[in-house]
Enzyme design. Structure first.
Site, short mmCIF file in Angstrom:
data_model
loop_
_atom_site.label_atom_id
_atom_site.label_comp_id
_atom_site.label_asym_id
_atom_site.label_seq_id
_atom_site.Cartn_x
_atom_site.Cartn_y
_atom_site.Cartn_z
N LYS A 176 -40.73 -58.74 -20.40
CA LYS A 176 -42.10 -58.92 -19.75
C LYS A 176 -42.70 -58.23 -18.63
CE LYS A 176 -44.07 -62.05 -22.82
NZ LYS A 176 -45.47 -62.07 -23.22
N ASP B 168 -45.04 -69.15 -20.84
CA ASP B 168 -43.94 -69.96 -21.34
C ASP B 168 -42.57 -69.66 -20.91
OD1 ASP B 168 -45.04 -71.28 -23.46
OD2 ASP B 168 -45.79 -69.34 -24.50
#
Length: 398
Positions: free
Chosen positions: A77, A120
């Protein structure tokens, strides 16, 4: 061989038109990768050939991109968060990202800024890492039920971390409210009306992993026929697919978008041909995919260029974790988390399914198939990883 049936709902994309996007082209991916290459510690993550497993499953090649090796962060990410923050700062300070390194960017910043996001786990960790590297602040919001290990990983990077009592999508809205009140910059990987520039940069940053994979496949002398991409809001799936279809063409790449059945907003959108949101708790072990509202930028590419959409139960991801962690034959071992392993889990679930042959035909999997899978994360929640892989949590039921 054991035979068991796991839920794998497959929907053909009836709205496929093959229209690509200049925002997620090879040239944009090259620009992002050039930036990432200038960050200390950069190296391409491994592309692992699971040749023995491919032979067992009846395909030519299974290639797994192992993003657990990305900058020591155990997930891909940061490629999006760091690139978006860099683009944002270059725009603010009138700098040229093509000639600038991460270190030079840090020295050029004349004030403390705060970057806020909802996560998340992995996206927020990437934003926190980028903010720390640049000497800036980060405030990270997480939905209810977030694993403490993922919270601690963010706190250890010097960021503030707030776990809400809301689901992911409602937490995004809360983050926006707080950012407006405090004057923070929101670095979110989903888009909405009036907020598209930063999520576009994030998606372009994700394409670095695809550019690496294409280069690695060329070195192996193979061309993918299939790619399985997992989706939460669809930012990674859209950014990576946009790049891959620019390289290979939408018609020559069988692309399959995979989601948990408790948060299958892309699957439902694919069936309808328009955005469908999913609400509620979205209780799934695939925490990184527990998102109920598609990113409109990603959705457009997926609607135009994806071949099929899959909605599957949690046991499919758990099966993928176990197969990757306990390799077949001489294949390398890959530690893959819940959200990372679901693509490989689909291949394994098809192999063991009582209707294996019809599912293989449905997915166009055969002895000539070269399948690319992205393991987007490692064991970002070690406790749960061991519960699944060691203790048999979310086991299959023959």
């Amino acid at each position: 061989m054991s035979v068991f049936s796991l839920k794998i709902d497959i929907a053909d994309n009836k709205f496929f038109n093959g229209e690509t996007s200049p925002l997620f082209s090879q040239s944009q991916a090259k620009l992002a990768r050039q930036f990432h290459q200038k960050i200390a510690g950069y190296r391409p993550t491994p592309l692992c050939a699971l040749d023995d497993l491919a032979n067992l499953f009846g395909v030519k090649k299974i290639l797994v991109k192992d993003e657990s090796k990305r900058f020591g962060l155990n997930a891909f990410k940061m490629l999006g968060g760091a690139y978006a923050i860099a683009q944002l700062l270059c725009e603010k300070y009138h700098l040229d990202i093509e000639t600038l390194s991460f270190e030079h960017l840090k020295n050029a910043i004349g004030e403390k800024m705060t970057f806020a996001t909802t996560t998340d786990g992995n996206h927020g960790r990437g934003v926190a890492w980028a903010a720390q590297q640049l000497g800036q602040n980060a405030v990270i919001y997480m939905p209810k039920g977030s694993a403490q290990e993922r919270v601690d990983a963010i706190l250890n990077l010097g960021a503030e971390c707030i776990v809400t009592d809301m689901n992911y999508d409602d937490t995004v809205r809360l983050t926006m409210q707080h950012a407006q009140q405090h004057g923070w910059e929101v670095v979110q990987d989903t888009a909405w009306e009036g907020y598209t520039k930063i999520p576009t940069w994030i998606m372009q940053g994700y394409a670095t992993l695809a550019d690496e994979a294409v280069e690695q496949m060329r070195e192996m002398g193979v061309t993918p026929t299939h790619v399985l991409l997992q989706a939460g809001v669809g930012a990674m799936a859209g950014g990576v697919l946009g790049y891959l279809v620019d390289v290979y063409s939408p018609q020559n790449l069988h692309s399959i978008i995979v989601e948990p059945d408790k948060a299958d907003c892309i699957y439902r959108s694919g069936v309808k041909g328009d955005i469908v949101n999913v609400g509620g708790d979205m209780a799934t072990i695939m925490a990184g995919l527990a998102c109920g509202e598609p990113n409109p930028l990603g959705w457009e590419i997926l609607r135009n260029c994806a071949t099929q959409f899959i909605s599957c139960q949690d046991s499919v991801a758990a099966l993928g974790m176990r197969v990757l962690g306990n390799p077949y034959g001489n294949d390398p071992r890959i530690i893959s988390g819940e959200s990372g392993a679901v693509g490989l889990g689909v291949l394994a679930a098809v192999h063991y399914h009582p209707q294996r042959q019809s599912l293989m035909e449905k997915l166009a999997l055969n002895k000539d198939a070269v399948v690319l899978v992205i393991s987007t994360e490692g064991d970002t929640d070690v406790k749960h990883y061991r519960e699944v892989v060691w203790e048999g949590k979310h086991a299959v039921a023959p």
